[in-house]
Scaffold this motif. Structure first.
Motif, short mmCIF file in Angstrom:
data_model
loop_
_atom_site.label_atom_id
_atom_site.label_comp_id
_atom_site.label_asym_id
_atom_site.label_seq_id
_atom_site.Cartn_x
_atom_site.Cartn_y
_atom_site.Cartn_z
N GLN A 127 0.87 -1.18 0.00
CA GLN A 127 0.00 0.00 0.00
C GLN A 127 0.90 1.24 0.00
OE1 GLN A 127 -2.00 -1.70 3.54
NE2 GLN A 127 -3.92 -1.02 2.58
N PHE A 128 0.63 2.14 -0.94
CA PHE A 128 1.45 3.34 -1.07
C PHE A 128 0.68 4.56 -0.56
CE2 PHE A 128 3.37 0.37 -3.99
CZ PHE A 128 4.73 0.61 -3.83
N ALA A 129 1.45 5.59 -0.22
CA ALA A 129 0.85 6.80 0.37
C ALA A 129 0.00 7.55 -0.64
CB ALA A 129 1.95 7.70 0.93
N SER A 130 0.36 7.50 -1.91
CA SER A 130 -0.42 8.16 -2.96
C SER A 130 -0.14 7.46 -4.28
CB SER A 130 -0.06 9.65 -3.06
OG SER A 130 1.29 9.83 -3.43
N ALA A 131 -0.95 7.77 -5.27
CA ALA A 131 -0.88 7.07 -6.55
C ALA A 131 0.49 7.21 -7.22
CB ALA A 131 -1.97 7.58 -7.48
N LYS A 132 1.10 8.39 -7.12
CA LYS A 132 2.36 8.60 -7.83
C LYS A 132 3.44 7.62 -7.38
CE LYS A 132 4.07 12.26 -4.75
NZ LYS A 132 4.48 13.69 -4.67
N TRP A 133 3.41 7.23 -6.09
CA TRP A 133 4.42 6.29 -5.59
C TRP A 133 4.16 4.88 -6.08
CZ3 TRP A 133 8.59 8.52 -4.17
CH2 TRP A 133 8.56 9.78 -3.56
N GLY A 134 2.91 4.50 -6.19
CA GLY A 134 2.59 3.19 -6.74
C GLY A 134 2.92 3.11 -8.22
N ILE A 135 2.67 4.20 -8.93
CA ILE A 135 3.01 4.26 -10.36
C ILE A 135 4.53 4.21 -10.52
CG2 ILE A 135 2.95 5.71 -12.42
CD1 ILE A 135 0.20 6.75 -11.30
N ARG A 136 5.24 4.90 -9.63
CA ARG A 136 6.71 4.85 -9.67
C ARG A 136 7.20 3.41 -9.48
NH1 ARG A 136 10.68 3.92 -6.20
NH2 ARG A 136 12.73 4.84 -6.62
N ALA A 137 6.63 2.71 -8.50
CA ALA A 137 7.07 1.34 -8.23
C ALA A 137 6.82 0.44 -9.43
CB ALA A 137 6.33 0.80 -7.00
N LEU A 138 5.67 0.61 -10.08
CA LEU A 138 5.37 -0.15 -11.29
C LEU A 138 6.44 0.11 -12.35
CD1 LEU A 138 1.83 -0.12 -13.00
CD2 LEU A 138 3.96 -0.41 -14.24
N ALA A 139 6.72 1.39 -12.59
CA ALA A 139 7.70 1.76 -13.62
C ALA A 139 9.10 1.27 -13.28
CB ALA A 139 7.69 3.28 -13.82
N ARG A 140 9.50 1.40 -12.01
CA ARG A 140 10.84 0.96 -11.61
C ARG A 140 10.99 -0.56 -11.77
NH1 ARG A 140 14.77 3.82 -12.28
NH2 ARG A 140 15.91 2.21 -11.12
N THR A 141 9.91 -1.29 -11.55
CA THR A 141 9.97 -2.73 -11.74
C THR A 141 10.22 -3.07 -13.20
OG1 THR A 141 8.46 -3.10 -9.87
CG2 THR A 141 8.68 -4.89 -11.46
#
Length: 221
Positions: free
Chosen positions: A44-58
């Motif tokens: 669970q991420f604090a906001s959408a941008k961090w979850g999107i970042r994690a997706l992209a970094r993967t």
């Protein structure tokens, strides 16, 4: 149950978790994790941008560390057949990105990474609810930025140029109206060639700025 809670629970799990790629819990110390991890399976991420970042970094790690270069290879690792209809997933994402399933892609290319991220979000959640600004913020945090237009072509600069010109001409016209009775020659000049007055005003502003800088350099101010 309030209407807002009902709507929140109706959202897909990945959207509720601000984890639109549905990254599973692991020991990875992702940036932007929510303080309380109440979902036992997914981050669970604090906001959408961090979850999107994690997706992209993967996806970037798939290419840089593992050597995966095609949609088929990447989605095969992202959504393995033991949990997903991987073939259908690959076909949908390839069409969305506009490449063949076995074509090599570069996820450091902003346009490619953006399309790939959007396709995965949509497939994982059945929807893509994020704004362009949220997607861009996540990808920039992941270290992949869009190509920048030349500064002179940006709307901000163009708008500033127009505003500056309008302001100068407006101030010049107001000044002329105030001094018209005392300076007939200036009035005539404005009627014949108003741009001359505007140019003179700009020159005066430039001289004023230069004078202040020069005075400060010489310690007079």
């Amino acid at each position: 149950m309030t209407a807002s809670i009902a709507r929140g629970r109706a959202l897909p799990r990945g959207i509720r978790n601000h984890n639109p790629g549905n990254l599973r819990r692991s020991a990875d110390p992702w940036q932007g994790l929510a303080p309380g991890q109440t979902d036992q399976e997914f981050f669970q991420f604090a906001s959408a941008k961090w979850g999107i970042r994690a997706l992209a970094r993967t996806l970037i790690a798939y290419q840089d560390r593992v050597g995966l270069k095609t949609i088929k290879q990447m989605i095969g690792r992202w959504a393995p057949p033991n949990e997903n209809d991987t073939g259908a997933y690959v076909r949908v994402v390839a069409v969305s990105v506009g490449v063949g399933a076995d074509d090599e892609i570069d996820v450091h290319d902003y346009a490619i990474l953006r399309l790939l991220t959007l396709a995965i979000i949509r497939h994982e959640n059945g929807q893509q609810p994020y704004t362009d600004a949220e997607i861009d913020a996540g990808l920039i945090l992941a270290g992949v930025e869009p190509a920048q237009r030349p500064l002179a072509q940006t709307r901000t600069v163009q708008g500033g140029q127009v505003a500056a010109g309008a302001t100068v001409l407006g101030l010049t016209a107001e000044a002329v109206r105030q001094v018209e009775p005392a300076i007939p020659l200036l009035q005539s000049l404005l009627q014949v060639a108003p741009w001359v007055v505007g140019a003179a005003a700009l020159a005066g502003i430039a001289y004023m700025i230069w004078a202040r800088i020069d005075d400060r350099r010489r310690g007079l101010r």
